[in-house]
Motif scaffolding. Structure first.
Motif, PDB file in Angstrom:
ATOM      1  N   ALA A 258      49.494  32.502  48.997  1.00  0.00           N
ATOM      2  CA  ALA A 258      50.147  33.809  48.918  1.00  0.00           C
ATOM      3  C   ALA A 258      50.160  34.283  47.467  1.00  0.00           C
ATOM      4  O   ALA A 258      50.450  33.514  46.553  1.00  0.00           O
ATOM      5  N   VAL A 259      49.820  35.563  47.289  1.00  0.00           N
ATOM      6  CA  VAL A 259      49.863  36.184  45.964  1.00  0.00           C
ATOM      7  C   VAL A 259      51.036  37.149  45.955  1.00  0.00           C
ATOM      8  O   VAL A 259      51.062  38.122  46.706  1.00  0.00           O
ATOM      9  N   HIS A 260      52.008  36.832  45.123  1.00  0.00           N
ATOM     10  CA  HIS A 260      53.240  37.635  45.097  1.00  0.00           C
ATOM     11  C   HIS A 260      53.294  38.513  43.846  1.00  0.00           C
ATOM     12  O   HIS A 260      52.979  38.069  42.747  1.00  0.00           O
ATOM     13  N   SER A 261      53.686  39.761  44.065  1.00  0.00           N
ATOM     14  CA  SER A 261      53.835  40.708  42.959  1.00  0.00           C
ATOM     15  C   SER A 261      54.768  41.825  43.398  1.00  0.00           C
ATOM     16  O   SER A 261      54.839  42.166  44.575  1.00  0.00           O
ATOM     17  N   ASP A 262      55.490  42.389  42.450  1.00  0.00           N
ATOM     18  CA  ASP A 262      56.315  43.561  42.762  1.00  0.00           C
ATOM     19  C   ASP A 262      55.440  44.790  42.993  1.00  0.00           C
ATOM     20  O   ASP A 262      55.880  45.755  43.612  1.00  0.00           O
ATOM     21  N   ARG A 263      54.214  44.736  42.489  1.00  0.00           N
ATOM     22  CA  ARG A 263      53.273  45.847  42.662  1.00  0.00           C
ATOM     23  C   ARG A 263      52.313  45.467  43.782  1.00  0.00           C
ATOM     24  O   ARG A 263      51.201  45.007  43.562  1.00  0.00           O
ATOM     25  N   LYS A 264      52.779  45.660  45.032  1.00  0.00           N
ATOM     26  CA  LYS A 264      52.106  45.147  46.218  1.00  0.00           C
ATOM     27  C   LYS A 264      50.697  45.714  46.402  1.00  0.00           C
ATOM     28  O   LYS A 264      49.756  44.982  46.702  1.00  0.00           O
ATOM     29  N   SER A 265      50.556  47.015  46.248  1.00  0.00           N
ATOM     30  CA  SER A 265      49.248  47.642  46.478  1.00  0.00           C
ATOM     31  C   SER A 265      48.247  47.215  45.418  1.00  0.00           C
ATOM     32  O   SER A 265      47.089  46.895  45.721  1.00  0.00           O
ATOM     33  N   TYR A 266      48.689  47.185  44.177  1.00  0.00           N
ATOM     34  CA  TYR A 266      47.798  46.750  43.104  1.00  0.00           C
ATOM     35  C   TYR A 266      47.335  45.319  43.352  1.00  0.00           C
ATOM     36  O   TYR A 266      46.150  45.005  43.197  1.00  0.00           O
ATOM     37  N   ALA A 267      48.247  44.442  43.757  1.00  0.00           N
ATOM     38  CA  ALA A 267      47.893  43.046  44.014  1.00  0.00           C
ATOM     39  C   ALA A 267      46.859  42.937  45.128  1.00  0.00           C
ATOM     40  O   ALA A 267      45.887  42.170  45.035  1.00  0.00           O
ATOM     41  N   LEU A 268      47.044  43.721  46.204  1.00  0.00           N
ATOM     42  CA  LEU A 268      46.120  43.669  47.330  1.00  0.00           C
ATOM     43  C   LEU A 268      44.708  44.071  46.921  1.00  0.00           C
ATOM     44  O   LEU A 268      43.738  43.342  47.181  1.00  0.00           O
ATOM     45  N   TYR A 269      44.574  45.224  46.287  1.00  0.00           N
ATOM     46  CA  TYR A 269      43.235  45.723  45.967  1.00  0.00           C
ATOM     47  C   TYR A 269      42.614  44.980  44.793  1.00  0.00           C
ATOM     48  O   TYR A 269      41.380  44.897  44.693  1.00  0.00           O
ATOM     49  N   LYS A 270      43.449  44.397  43.963  1.00  0.00           N
ATOM     50  CA  LYS A 270      42.921  43.549  42.889  1.00  0.00           C
ATOM     51  C   LYS A 270      42.279  42.297  43.509  1.00  0.00           C
ATOM     52  O   LYS A 270      41.153  41.912  43.165  1.00  0.00           O
ATOM     53  N   MET A 271      42.977  41.677  44.468  1.00  0.00           N
ATOM     54  CA  MET A 271      42.434  40.472  45.096  1.00  0.00           C
ATOM     55  C   MET A 271      41.199  40.809  45.936  1.00  0.00           C
ATOM     56  O   MET A 271      40.236  40.033  45.978  1.00  0.00           O
ATOM     57  N   ARG A 272      41.198  41.963  46.568  1.00  0.00           N
ATOM     58  CA  ARG A 272      40.006  42.356  47.333  1.00  0.00           C
ATOM     59  C   ARG A 272      38.813  42.593  46.424  1.00  0.00           C
ATOM     60  O   ARG A 272      37.674  42.334  46.814  1.00  0.00           O
ATOM     61  N   SER A 273      39.069  43.044  45.222  1.00  0.00           N
ATOM     62  CA  SER A 273      37.966  43.255  44.279  1.00  0.00           C
ATOM     63  C   SER A 273      37.368  41.936  43.811  1.00  0.00           C
ATOM     64  O   SER A 273      36.261  41.908  43.270  1.00  0.00           O
ATOM     65  N   LEU A 274      38.110  40.835  44.020  1.00  0.00           N
ATOM     66  CA  LEU A 274      37.655  39.517  43.579  1.00  0.00           C
ATOM     67  C   LEU A 274      37.082  38.675  44.714  1.00  0.00           C
ATOM     68  O   LEU A 274      36.812  37.480  44.533  1.00  0.00           O
ATOM     69  N   VAL A 275      36.885  39.277  45.888  1.00  0.00           N
ATOM     70  CA  VAL A 275      36.426  38.515  47.055  1.00  0.00           C
ATOM     71  C   VAL A 275      35.106  37.788  46.793  1.00  0.00           C
ATOM     72  O   VAL A 275      34.954  36.605  47.126  1.00  0.00           O
ATOM     73  N   GLU A 276      34.147  38.461  46.195  1.00  0.00           N
ATOM     74  CA  GLU A 276      32.860  37.814  45.945  1.00  0.00           C
ATOM     75  C   GLU A 276      33.009  36.621  45.017  1.00  0.00           C
ATOM     76  O   GLU A 276      32.329  35.604  45.181  1.00  0.00           O
ATOM     77  N   HIS A 277      33.903  36.739  44.047  1.00  0.00           N
ATOM     78  CA  HIS A 277      34.185  35.604  43.161  1.00  0.00           C
ATOM     79  C   HIS A 277      34.801  34.461  43.960  1.00  0.00           C
ATOM     80  O   HIS A 277      34.424  33.289  43.787  1.00  0.00           O
ATOM     81  N   LEU A 278      35.735  34.779  44.845  1.00  0.00           N
ATOM     82  CA  LEU A 278      36.392  33.757  45.657  1.00  0.00           C
ATOM     83  C   LEU A 278      35.412  33.076  46.602  1.00  0.00           C
ATOM     84  O   LEU A 278      35.520  31.870  46.863  1.00  0.00           O
ATOM     85  N   ARG A 279      34.450  33.834  47.102  1.00  0.00           N
ATOM     86  CA  ARG A 279      33.470  33.269  48.039  1.00  0.00           C
ATOM     87  C   ARG A 279      32.657  32.129  47.413  1.00  0.00           C
ATOM     88  O   ARG A 279      32.146  31.260  48.120  1.00  0.00           O
ATOM     89  N   ARG A 280      32.553  32.133  46.097  1.00  0.00           N
ATOM     90  CA  ARG A 280      31.777  31.080  45.431  1.00  0.00           C
ATOM     91  C   ARG A 280      32.379  29.700  45.675  1.00  0.00           C
ATOM     92  O   ARG A 280      31.675  28.694  45.621  1.00  0.00           O
ATOM     93  N   PHE A 281      33.672  29.655  45.933  1.00  0.00           N
ATOM     94  CA  PHE A 281      34.327  28.370  46.177  1.00  0.00           C
ATOM     95  C   PHE A 281      33.924  27.770  47.523  1.00  0.00           C
ATOM     96  O   PHE A 281      34.231  26.613  47.797  1.00  0.00           O
ATOM     97  N   ASN A 282      33.248  28.566  48.368  1.00  0.00           N
ATOM     98  CA  ASN A 282      32.783  28.017  49.641  1.00  0.00           C
ATOM     99  C   ASN A 282      31.733  26.937  49.438  1.00  0.00           C
ATOM    100  O   ASN A 282      31.453  26.150  50.340  1.00  0.00           O
ATOM    101  N   ALA A 283      31.131  26.912  48.259  1.00  0.00           N
ATOM    102  CA  ALA A 283      30.124  25.894  47.961  1.00  0.00           C
ATOM    103  C   ALA A 283      30.756  24.608  47.441  1.00  0.00           C
ATOM    104  O   ALA A 283      30.069  23.618  47.210  1.00  0.00           O
TER     105      ALA A 283
END
Length: 398
Positions: free
Chosen positions: A314-339
């Motif tokens: 879980a990623v917690h922040s008082d700025r909920k929308s910013y946190a959501l779209y920030k993490m979505r912008s990092l999806v391709e980076h996160l996918r690298r951990f699948n290896a």
């Protein structure tokens, strides 16, 4: 509709006299899916779509329009092929979920295929299965996750109204679902606008007033003056999930909602299927949920306070929308951990917290939050409406 005044006694109790008590095996053909073995040798970038349980749970839609995985085309000879219009029912992992198929695809043995309907309207069957799900699932087996044998559905007895009544019920509920589908499509558009705004402001640096801001060098290239470079832990509080004891799991609402991993994830919000009376790690309402075990990088939002298992962070922040779209912008980076990982991909807390990222100025973040949070509030209403409609005890009142 005209109320029934005459009833008869059956094994299921008192029912309208023109209804009947009947087993599913008398209403349609029920067959189980199959898999080519070993299945991992059959996965391909293209071929025939391979329907997994996660393809059903990631969306509240009645339909399966696409899949995340494919198998080689020749694998269809060792599986069960489904066609547009077919009705399928999950019988493992998250059992009892009916879906209409909108594509030609293959199903594994975690699915049941219902065809050749007799005295049973197919659309009505979909809603009937939703209504009967608790009654069917209770006869399943499994130490942690419930599995349904084909015979359980075949032998399950239901109260069946006449076909004209079935048609009317299905028509009413389909009309409601059509409205939900329309709202869902509108939400996809709103979500795309929000993500595009994030990209424009925080990736392209074209935020309000950008013309007056000087660009300066950083370890990640040129960024607006006043912005910085840091890690995710500098911006957010990250909580890694921990699974409770299996004996604390239940499907009847005791305790707190529990999400184990990406199997629970939907388009935007996870599907509630399990609860636990012994929660270990908690995500707060509207926290961003990330799948941290194969597949790494799926993103959802918690609609309520919940317990998270080891497959979720879980990623917690008082700025909920910013946190959501920030993490979505990092999806391709996160996918690298699948290896990474010995068998399946995974990411630990240290690796997640230490992802390097550009840290915008607080004023820009606050402006974005104020703007996009209104969009997110609109998107949140759809699953709530869906849950209310699901809760209406429709079948028994026609």
């Amino acid at each position: 509709m005209k109320l029934k005044t005459k009833f008869k006694q059956t094994s299921l109790g008192s029912i309208p006299e023109d209804w009947e008590s009947i087993a599913f095996s008398e209403l349609c053909d029920i067959t189980r899916g199959a898999s080519p073995r070993p299945i991992h040798d059959w996965f391909a970038d293209s071929g025939i779509p391979w329907i997994k349980i996660a393809d059903a749970t990631r969306s509240d839609s009645r339909f399966i329009d696409s899949t995340k995985q494919h198998i080689r085309s020749e694998g269809r000879l060792m599986s069960v092929v489904v066609h547009p219009g077919d009705l399928i029912l999950s019988n493992s992992a998250t059992p009892g979920i009916p879906k209409f198929v909108n594509i030609e695809a293959c199903i594994h043995d975690g699915w049941l295929l219902l065809r050749k309907f007799n005295k049973l309207d197919k659309k009505f069957a979909y809603y009937l299965l939703i209504n009967e799900r608790p009654n069917i699932v209770q006869f399943g087996s499994g130490s942690i996750f419930t599995n349904l044998k084909t015979e359980i559905l075949k032998n399950h007895t239901i109260c069946l109204p006449p076909l004209p009544t079935q048609h009317r019920i299905a028509e009413i509920l389909s009309s409601l679902d059509d409205k939900i589908e329309l709202n869902r499509k509108m939400n996809k558009t709103l979500e795309s606008i929000a993500q595009a705004t994030f990209k424009e402001w925080f990736v392209g640096f074209r935020f309000p007033g950008y013309e007056k801001v000087k660009m300066v060098e950083s370890e990640m290239g040129k960024i607006p003056e006043g912005w910085g470079v840091g890690t995710l832990k500098d911006e957010f509080v990250i909580v890694m999930g921990q699974s409770p004891k299996g004996s604390s799991y239940n499907e009847v609402g005791d305790g707190i909602i529990f999400f184990q991993g990406s199997t629970d994830f939907g388009d935007r919000f996870p599907t509630v299927r399990l609860f636990t009376t012994e929660p270990k790690r908690i995500a707060e309402k509207f926290d961003v949920l990330i799948s941290v075990r194969a597949p790494v990088g799926d993103i959802n939002v918690a609609l309520d306070k919940c317990c998270i298992g080891r497959g979720v962070a879980a990623v917690h922040s008082d700025r909920k929308s910013y946190a959501l779209y920030k993490m979505r912008s990092l999806v391709e980076h996160l996918r690298r951990f699948n290896a990474e990982g010995t068998v399946f991909g995974s990411v630990n807390k240290t690796s997640l917290e230490n992802i390097i990222t550009i840290m915008p100025g607080k004023e820009v973040i606050n402006t974005f939050e104020k703007c996009v949070n209104e969009i997110d509030k609109e998107i949140t209403t759809v699953p709530v409406i869906f849950l209310v409609i699901q809760a209406v005890p429709t079948i028994g009142y026609f």
